[in-house]
Design a protein around this motif. Structure first.
Motif, PDB file in Angstrom:
ATOM      1  N   PHE A  68     -23.540  64.015  23.890  1.00 55.63           N
ATOM      2  CA  PHE A  68     -22.105  63.740  23.971  1.00 55.63           C
ATOM      3  C   PHE A  68     -21.405  64.038  22.646  1.00 55.63           C
ATOM      4  O   PHE A  68     -20.254  64.478  22.638  1.00 55.63           O
ATOM      5  N   SER A  75     -23.948  63.862  30.765  1.00 55.46           N
ATOM      6  CA  SER A  75     -23.876  63.209  32.073  1.00 55.46           C
ATOM      7  C   SER A  75     -25.070  63.519  32.968  1.00 55.46           C
ATOM      8  O   SER A  75     -25.297  62.828  33.964  1.00 55.46           O
ATOM      9  N   ALA A  98     -23.103  56.852  26.370  1.00 50.13           N
ATOM     10  CA  ALA A  98     -21.783  57.480  26.370  1.00 50.13           C
ATOM     11  C   ALA A  98     -20.909  56.922  25.250  1.00 50.13           C
ATOM     12  O   ALA A  98     -20.172  57.672  24.594  1.00 50.13           O
ATOM     13  N   GLY A 102     -19.762  58.974  22.207  1.00 46.69           N
ATOM     14  CA  GLY A 102     -18.318  59.072  22.057  1.00 46.69           C
ATOM     15  C   GLY A 102     -17.883  58.832  20.623  1.00 46.69           C
ATOM     16  O   GLY A 102     -17.027  59.548  20.093  1.00 46.69           O
ATOM     17  N   ARG A 142     -11.661  57.302  31.448  1.00 43.07           N
ATOM     18  CA  ARG A 142     -13.123  57.096  31.497  1.00 43.07           C
ATOM     19  C   ARG A 142     -13.611  56.862  32.919  1.00 43.07           C
ATOM     20  O   ARG A 142     -14.688  57.335  33.307  1.00 43.07           O
ATOM     21  N   HIS A 149     -15.814  63.866  29.607  1.00 43.89           N
ATOM     22  CA  HIS A 149     -15.863  62.903  28.509  1.00 43.89           C
ATOM     23  C   HIS A 149     -15.528  63.570  27.175  1.00 43.89           C
ATOM     24  O   HIS A 149     -14.955  62.936  26.283  1.00 43.89           O
ATOM     25  N   ASN A 153     -13.256  62.131  24.125  1.00 45.31           N
ATOM     26  CA  ASN A 153     -13.870  61.853  22.827  1.00 45.31           C
ATOM     27  C   ASN A 153     -13.169  62.593  21.693  1.00 45.31           C
ATOM     28  O   ASN A 153     -12.771  61.997  20.682  1.00 45.31           O
ATOM     29  N   ALA A 170     -14.890  52.933  26.703  1.00 44.65           N
ATOM     30  CA  ALA A 170     -16.085  53.728  27.014  1.00 44.65           C
ATOM     31  C   ALA A 170     -17.149  52.855  27.675  1.00 44.65           C
ATOM     32  O   ALA A 170     -17.723  53.229  28.706  1.00 44.65           O
ATOM     33  N   VAL A 174     -17.253  53.717  31.634  1.00 43.75           N
ATOM     34  CA  VAL A 174     -18.482  54.433  31.996  1.00 43.75           C
ATOM     35  C   VAL A 174     -19.460  53.492  32.682  1.00 43.75           C
ATOM     36  O   VAL A 174     -20.182  53.894  33.605  1.00 43.75           O
TER      37      VAL A 174
END
Length: 233
Positions: A68, A75, A98, A102, A142, A149, A153, A170, A174
């Protein structure tokens, strides 16, 4: 004169450093793709062999965080984590990865090239966050199904939104979205199809949550506007 030369040299070095980072990321992506390490089936097969070991969840979180951070397909770990862990455990792993990734992307966004920054600034996520820097806007993005994402981010990092809002949205957004997806996959005992994930019963609640969050953004905007008007009067 010397100060001008210093600024020019510093600017050139900064540009070269960004170029090296971009080339390195592209190279890593090519290596991962050619080696097959990004293939979901292969990752799932490896993870199944260590599913009972305590260290696998932290490893999955770190791997997600790395991917990420550099806008890679983090994902895909949904399909690695959901089949081998109960929904609540899998969702926690995915939310932590995540959120951590992030934050990494948030910090890394300052090193992006001007071209990438321009592309992000033209995105819907950037424009929304530029107008509404709050938890509800972040949460709505989100929890929205299939929303990238990476855009959230990097837009947040460029705009320097409140990190407390960013992390909370997040984890919660998520986490909720992952739990719904993980439940479908886990209950289907590894035979979940794309049709099942795209059914209204799966993504309907997520769309509703996202819509409610956007309504909260709108109401907050209206209330703040009235507050500013009353101060002027």
């Amino acid at each position: 004169m010397s100060g001008y030369i210093y600024r020019v040299v510093a600017g050139m070095l900064n540009s070269y450093r960004k170029l090296v980072i971009v080339v390195l990321l592209i190279s890593i992506g090519i290596v991962l793709e050619l080696s097959g390490l990004l293939e979901t089936e292969r990752l799932l097969m490896i993870a199944r062999g260590y599913a009972d070991d305590w260290w696998l969840p932290p490893v999955l979180i770190v791997l997600q965080a790395v991917m990420f951070t550099f806008a890679l397909a983090g994902s895909l770990f949904l399909w690695v984590t959901a089949p081998i862990y109960p929904p609540e455990v899998a969702a926690s792993i995915l939310a932590a990865g995540a959120a951590l990734g992030g934050v990494g992307a948030y910090l890394f966004s300052r090193r992006l090239t001007d071209e990438w920054i321009a592309r992000i600034e033209n995105s819907h996520a950037y424009r929304l966050l530029h107008q509404q820097d709050n938890f509800f806007a972040l949460f709505a993005l989100r929890v929205l199904p299939a929303f990238p994402h990476a855009l959230v981010n990097y837009s947040s990092g460029i705009l320097k939104v409140k990190l407390s809002h960013f992390i909370a949205a997040a984890l919660l957004g998520v986490g909720i979205k992952s739990y719904i997806y993980c439940q479908v996959i886990y209950n289907a005992t590894n035979s979940a199809s794309l049709d099942e994930l795209l059914s209204i019963s799966t993504y309907g609640p997520l769309l509703l949550l996202s819509a409610l969050a956007m309504i909260a953004v709108f109401l907050q905007y209206k209330l703040s506007g009235k507050s500013e008007l009353s101060k002027k009067l």
